[in-house]
Write a protein that holds these residues in place. Structure first.
Motif, mmCIF file in Angstrom:
data_model
loop_
_atom_site.group_PDB
_atom_site.id
_atom_site.type_symbol
_atom_site.label_atom_id
_atom_site.label_comp_id
_atom_site.label_asym_id
_atom_site.label_seq_id
_atom_site.Cartn_x
_atom_site.Cartn_y
_atom_site.Cartn_z
ATOM 1 N N ASN A 26 1.994 -9.978 14.197
ATOM 2 C CA ASN A 26 1.938 -9.160 12.984
ATOM 3 C C ASN A 26 2.311 -7.697 13.134
ATOM 4 O O ASN A 26 2.193 -6.940 12.167
ATOM 5 N N ALA A 29 0.793 -2.289 12.789
ATOM 6 C CA ALA A 29 0.088 -2.037 11.525
ATOM 7 C C ALA A 29 -0.444 -3.335 10.933
ATOM 8 O O ALA A 29 -1.519 -3.362 10.339
ATOM 9 N N TYR A 66 4.079 -5.201 30.692
ATOM 10 C CA TYR A 66 5.014 -4.629 31.663
ATOM 11 C C TYR A 66 4.629 -5.069 33.071
ATOM 12 O O TYR A 66 5.468 -5.453 33.879
ATOM 13 N N THR A 105 8.945 -8.510 22.023
ATOM 14 C CA THR A 105 8.366 -8.075 20.756
ATOM 15 C C THR A 105 7.520 -6.829 20.950
ATOM 16 O O THR A 105 7.640 -5.858 20.198
ATOM 17 N N VAL A 107 7.676 -4.600 23.324
ATOM 18 C CA VAL A 107 8.503 -3.433 23.623
ATOM 19 C C VAL A 107 9.277 -3.015 22.366
ATOM 20 O O VAL A 107 9.472 -1.819 22.113
ATOM 21 N N GLY A 108 9.685 -3.996 21.581
ATOM 22 C CA GLY A 108 10.360 -3.688 20.317
ATOM 23 C C GLY A 108 9.451 -2.873 19.408
ATOM 24 O O GLY A 108 9.847 -1.841 18.855
ATOM 25 N N ILE A 109 8.231 -3.313 19.273
ATOM 26 C CA ILE A 109 7.257 -2.571 18.463
ATOM 27 C C ILE A 109 7.127 -1.150 18.992
ATOM 28 O O ILE A 109 7.167 -0.174 18.242
ATOM 29 N N GLU A 110 6.994 -1.067 20.304
ATOM 30 C CA GLU A 110 6.808 0.242 20.913
ATOM 31 C C GLU A 110 8.006 1.155 20.646
ATOM 32 O O GLU A 110 7.850 2.350 20.399
ATOM 33 N N ASN A 111 9.207 0.605 20.673
ATOM 34 C CA ASN A 111 10.378 1.422 20.373
ATOM 35 C C ASN A 111 10.395 1.849 18.911
ATOM 36 O O ASN A 111 10.806 2.963 18.584
ATOM 37 N N LEU A 112 9.939 0.970 18.035
ATOM 38 C CA LEU A 112 9.842 1.372 16.629
ATOM 39 C C LEU A 112 8.888 2.559 16.497
ATOM 40 O O LEU A 112 9.036 3.394 15.612
ATOM 41 N N ARG A 114 8.646 4.861 18.677
ATOM 42 C CA ARG A 114 9.215 5.943 19.472
ATOM 43 C C ARG A 114 8.552 6.127 20.839
ATOM 44 O O ARG A 114 8.513 7.232 21.381
ATOM 45 N N GLY A 115 8.005 5.071 21.346
ATOM 46 C CA GLY A 115 7.455 5.137 22.700
ATOM 47 C C GLY A 115 6.180 5.945 22.822
ATOM 48 O O GLY A 115 5.770 6.314 23.925
ATOM 49 N N LEU A 118 3.574 4.283 25.219
ATOM 50 C CA LEU A 118 3.996 4.165 26.612
ATOM 51 C C LEU A 118 3.989 5.529 27.302
ATOM 52 O O LEU A 118 3.728 5.637 28.499
ATOM 53 N N LYS A 119 4.278 6.550 26.515
ATOM 54 C CA LYS A 119 4.292 7.904 27.064
ATOM 55 C C LYS A 119 2.983 8.241 27.753
ATOM 56 O O LYS A 119 2.946 9.001 28.715
ATOM 57 N N ALA A 170 16.235 -10.574 21.654
ATOM 58 C CA ALA A 170 15.528 -9.768 20.654
ATOM 59 C C ALA A 170 16.261 -9.741 19.318
ATOM 60 O O ALA A 170 15.647 -9.605 18.260
#
Lengths: 209, 209, 209, 209
Positions: A26, A29, A66, A105, A107-112, A114-115, A118-119, A170
DNA sequence: GATGAATGAGGATTCATTCAT
DNA sequence: AATGAATGAATCCTCATTCAT
């Protein structure tokens, strides 16, 4: 008996597993703490006790994902032949992505996002160094064997290989719809892998032999 | 006077634009109709009147984004030299992704949702045919000029090129964190483009010349 | 018909009334928006639409309570005789507090919160000026009639009078327990009023007559 | 060694102190057991072991606060001169309230709750008798010295004095906002004390001398 | 077409309290 | 006596969606 710690550990794992499934299904959010707690078989408040906030829970899920990949990479044994090893690396990566879409997924979410999550995690925790080392070794061996071009940057190579595998999985859904290629069918996965190997060989190998 | 239709049209555009920004910023679940309405300068109920449901609004936003890219591609004029044309295609794609991260984000969201929204859209509306045609022409010209290998599949070629560009941008945040390469810096974008062109040339061109 | 405004106005009043009762009964932290909505016969979300936050709702309740008292004070007609007028003022104040314990409670809550909510309200909205004017007039008339001491500060006088009435009611519960005087019994209310009048007369009147 | 009891005693004190601060800062409903435990440096469950429920903990805090004041009152030595003694009593009370706003706050909270907690406490525990005795003595001495009026009721006198001091402090925040008098400024505290002494003297002393 | 009012369901987070060790 | 783990019930607030004008 370290029974406190044991209990806590098991609870933590259960929550993390449930959370991963929920986040993947999901999004950040869209995931609800209610669902996560229910799936983990514990009380909602306990999830908060262990992870404080939804965001921090996601962060831990991400780190775990990871770590799983990096651990597998570190264990992986390549064939002696550098070309076969490159082929294997392509196969390993594409297969891992196909079999672990959760990772993509997440990592995709995380990129959406803007990281941002992970930062907050240290690079050691992500175990990046090992991966670069592996690629460096592979390239060195190929160069020494007179098969690979000299001077290639290992991060560039990994980046290209990863890109080819990543988008194949992806982007699978939109690609299937727009171009009719569905990598979730085994034969198409094989075909795509062949192309990726071809691309990577031609990029890495000397053209004059 | 076409004033009713004009006003309606403008309202529609305003809502779509506001919605795109909101979806990109907060994801599908994270976006709120309230925010969209406010940003569009209209009433919430009006958004519903025009788009019925949040999901359908997202769908329209997505279609619009695809259409914009496909229109641009169709207009694009390649150089006569096939190799230069291939380079241009790489440059065009990477630049488009870099300059239109919204597109990547929207498609990323859609892939997280397994393409459920895109499925409901006809392929014509997505204008895929044109793109394949363009790649086919490019390959044909290269083969005829004795520069490209024969027998390459245009979808494979586009898929590889797209993968290389896609992940470079869509995965930028996590890659920047894990591998220290940040494509949002102009010089790194140039370097990455050089690698992508190198990969694609070696994949497409005959090795024996 | 101004039907939008009418409906809104009525809803607002209903919510304010319900909120006052709830805040008085349970304090700021103890009051729940759920209860308020239910008592007002509306939806919880509507309460938020009208007042944004619990804190702001409390603020409006408080303002309303002050306004009610100040309006009543402004309307009040005193006897011509300054001494009788002073007596009346004592009676009016004590009775108002006794009959409107909500006001005391709300102000008590607000003082527990260090006046943070009231600070955000303009002094005009609180209608303070009128009250000071009333006391000033009363003192002037008393001095002119040769009955009151000259040079008394109206704020001091009001402060004293208010203190005597305030604590009699606001501290009623703990005083009843510790000293056995319960002002909620009518005869004790009369007795207390007599004392307050006595204190105030002796404070304000000339001792030499 | 009384080490168990000592430790227990110290823990109890620590919890009570932490609880008082928390209740004063956030009210009964707003205070949390978590905060109290943390501030006391102990485990939440331990707070329950010692005080059973939040309500009972509040009750003990309240009793302790009353006891502290009554102890101080009992120790207090008045000047021989009855008028000076009255002045001192005003000063002592106002100063105590100003320096111990916690006491006012706790009693204020308790009054908002209609004295439900105090009711459960015996009057002996509250040490009321001593206070009345003190006032009675003071009045007697004043009457004997021909300075005070005869027939004054000690509870009435204490009630008035207490009212004047109480509201000056407990209502300080709203009064500061509405009337611009801020008793937390030293010079205003002095001025207010002067008024209170004036009021009390005129109430208690014979007018004919 | 356009608006403000109203709703019901849910969602993150908190908290008093109990349990097991 | 003291602790960390666990729970169930609230509670504040938000949001997609509908209604009335």
């Amino acid at each position: 008996m370290a029974s406190y710690e044991e209990r806590t550990g098991r609870t933590r794992e259960a929550i993390l597993a449930a959370a991963e499934a929920e986040f993947v299904a999901n999004g950040l959010a869209g995931a609800t703490m209610e669902n996560i707690a229910k799936a983990a078989g514990v009380n909602k408040a306990l999830v908060y006790r262990h992870f404080e906030r939804k965001e921090l829970l996601f962060r831990q899920v991400l780190v775990q994902a990871y770590r799983r990949l990096r651990n597998l990479e570190a264990e992986f044994r390549f064939p002696d032949d550098p070309v076969a090893a490159l082929d294997e690396m392509c196969g390993f990566t594409l297969r891992y992505y196909l079999n672990n879409p959760d990772f993509l997924t997440l990592v995709g979410i995380e990129n959406l996002h803007r990281g941002e999550n992970l930062k907050a995690v240290s690079r050691e925790e992500l175990g990046v160094a090992t991966l670069i080392e592996i690629v460096t070794n592979l390239l060195d061996r190929g160069v020494k064997a007179g098969l690979f071009r000299a001077g290639l940057d290992p991060v560039d190579v990994w980046h290209s290989l990863s890109s080819l595998c990543w988008f194949s999985v992806a982007g699978a859904y939109t690609v299937a719809i727009t171009f009719g290629r569905d990598i979730h069918k085994p034969e198409e996965a094989e075909a795509r892998l062949a192309v990726i190997r071809d691309v990577m060989r031609r990029y890495v190998m000397r053209a004059d032999i």
